[in-house]
Design an enzyme around this catalytic site. Structure first.
Site: not given
Ligand code: NAD
Ligand code: DAU
Length: 349
Positions: A131-133, A156, A160
């Site tokens: 992730t970019d975080e 988190y 990562k």
């Molecule tokens: P998600 O939470 O939707 O899915 C995670 C999946 O991993 C689920 O299906 C869960 O059951 C599985 N999982 C969790 N723990 C496990 C374990 N111990 N063993 C096997 N499976 C397990 O997550 P996502 O948003 O699809 O993110 C996927 C990946 O991409 C993550 O590594 C996250 O850090 C990264 N990522 C997410 C975002 C975003 O915006 N969502 C952006 C950049 C990177």
């Molecule tokens: O940048 C990549 C990341 O983006 C991924 O690595 C993470 O897995 C993914 O969850 C996401 O993280 P964020 O914290 O940015 O996403 P989230 O949807 O939780 O929140 C987006 C923005 O909105 C953030 O600034 C927090 C804000 N927010 C979020 C929630 C859930 C609110 O203002 N209200 C809310 O209820």
């Protein structure tokens, strides 16, 4: 013919990636390993479940004996690792779960790959999706480059960042062939409604308050989930081993503007008067340690591998809203039961 292990393939991004690979590479076998936590849902991959080149394995990436067994049985030649605990707010209330899955899980998976590939590293690849975080928080200017120093700010992102460091350490120490990519915020179908956009879609549908943390001025760089899957495909097949690639949408928005855009689309789709959904916006206590701004410079993948986002943001948002409105059962299923407890704890103030 490749045997590709995808972890977390029942989650949001993983399910789109698995579908793309199963459809695009019929000669390859895709093994989807997922623990099916609250975030994993086999409904996300229902359309490909009977395909010959798709296989589901239920299991935990922290279970070392199980990992050794499946590597020995299936002889995977590549891993695309997405399984993780992914929600920042949950990491604030339960940090240890993030250390366990994101750090121990990643190291356990690499140990299993290393053992299985001991005699032959040629043709193998461990691709770590991050992730970019990990880069921390930007001020008003600048972008995250592949060379930006790590500065994670939440449990988190610290987990990562730690896993990214372990992946690079395994490449350096054991010559494990690795690639890492760091992506910005994804949005699209199948995202669990703890995240901002699906949470707001669900609340607008139910006429409930839209909780905006702080002043809503935090900035995120949004990318449609299928474009992230396309980027992973491109890097997996054409990226250079040992390299890192940043993936982003060239698409920065403040949270309040994103939610206002969503409100407009929802009003139109639900046949409500313009402005109806915006009235639900409610400012709530800020997230602890809330990162101000993320913005990815994705010019490396664009210049070297020819990838770029395929959708305009408004177009992607419309597709997303339409998917959630068409798949009401999916949304109702995942927002019943445990979700209600999570929601009440997170948003009662
Ligand atoms: P998600 O939470 O939707 O899915 C995670 C999946 O991993 C689920 O299906 C869960 O059951 C599985 N999982 C969790 N723990 C496990 C374990 N111990 N063993 C096997 N499976 C397990 O997550 P996502 O948003 O699809 O993110 C996927 C990946 O991409 C993550 O590594 C996250 O850090 C990264 N990522 C997410 C975002 C975003 O915006 N969502 C952006 C950049 C990177
Ligand atoms: O940048 C990549 C990341 O983006 C991924 O690595 C993470 O897995 C993914 O969850 C996401 O993280 P964020 O914290 O940015 O996403 P989230 O949807 O939780 O929140 C987006 C923005 O909105 C953030 O600034 C927090 C804000 N927010 C979020 C929630 C859930 C609110 O203002 N209200 C809310 O209820």
């Amino acid at each position: 013919m490749r045997k590709i292990l995808v972890t977390g393939g029942a989650g949001f991004i993983g399910s789109h990636l698995v579908r793309l690979f199963v459809n695009s590479y019929p000669q390859d076998h895709i093994y989807n390993l997922d623990k099916l936590t609250y975030a994993g849902n086999l409904e996300n991959v229902k359309d490909i479940e009977g395909r010959e080149n798709y296989h589901f394995i239920k299991g935990d990436i922290t279970d070392t004996a199980f990992l050794d067994e499946i590597f020995s049985t299936y002889q995977f030649d590549s891993v695309i690792h997405l399984a993780a605990e992914s929600h920042v707010d949950r990491s604030i209330s339960e940090p240890l779960a993030f250390v366990t899955t994101n750090v121990l899980g990643t190291v356990s998976l690499m140990n299993a790959a290393k053992k299985s590939w001991e005699t032959q590293l040629e043709g193998k690849l461990f691709y770590h999706v991050s992730t970019d975080e990990v880069f921390g928080s930007l001020g008003d200017e600048g972008f995250f480059l592949e060379t930006t120093p790590y500065d994670p700010q939440s449990p988190y992102s610290a987990s990562k960042a730690s896993s990214d460091h372990f992946v690079r350490a395994y490449a350096n120490t054991y010559k494990l062939p690795v690639i890492v990519s760091n992506c910005s915020n994804n949005y699209g179908p199948n995202q669990f409604p703890e995240k901002l956009l699906p949470l707001c879609i669900n609340n607008i549908k139910e006429n409930k308050a839209l909780p905006i943390y702080g002043k809503g001025e935090n900035i995120r760089d949004w990318l449609y989930v299928v474009d992230h899957a396309r980027a992973i495909d491109c890097i997996f097949h054409n990226g250079i081993h040992g390299e890192t690639y940043n993936i982003g949408g060239f698409n920065e928005w403040t949270n309040i503007d994103v939610v206002k855009l969503l409100c407009k689309i929802m009003d139109k789709r639900l046949g409500r008067e313009t402005g109806t959904s915006e009235k639900l916006i409610t400012y709530v206590t800020d997230r602890a340690g809330h990162d101000l701004r993320y913005a990815i410079d994705a010019n490396k993948i664009k210049g070297q591998l020819g990838w770029e986002p395929s959708l305009q943001f408004e177009e992607g948002m419309e597709l997303t809203v339409d998917w959630y409105l068409k798949n009401r059962d999916w949304l109702d299923n995942v927002t019943s039961g445990e979700y209600k407890n999570y929601y009440d704890n997170q948003y009662s103030q």
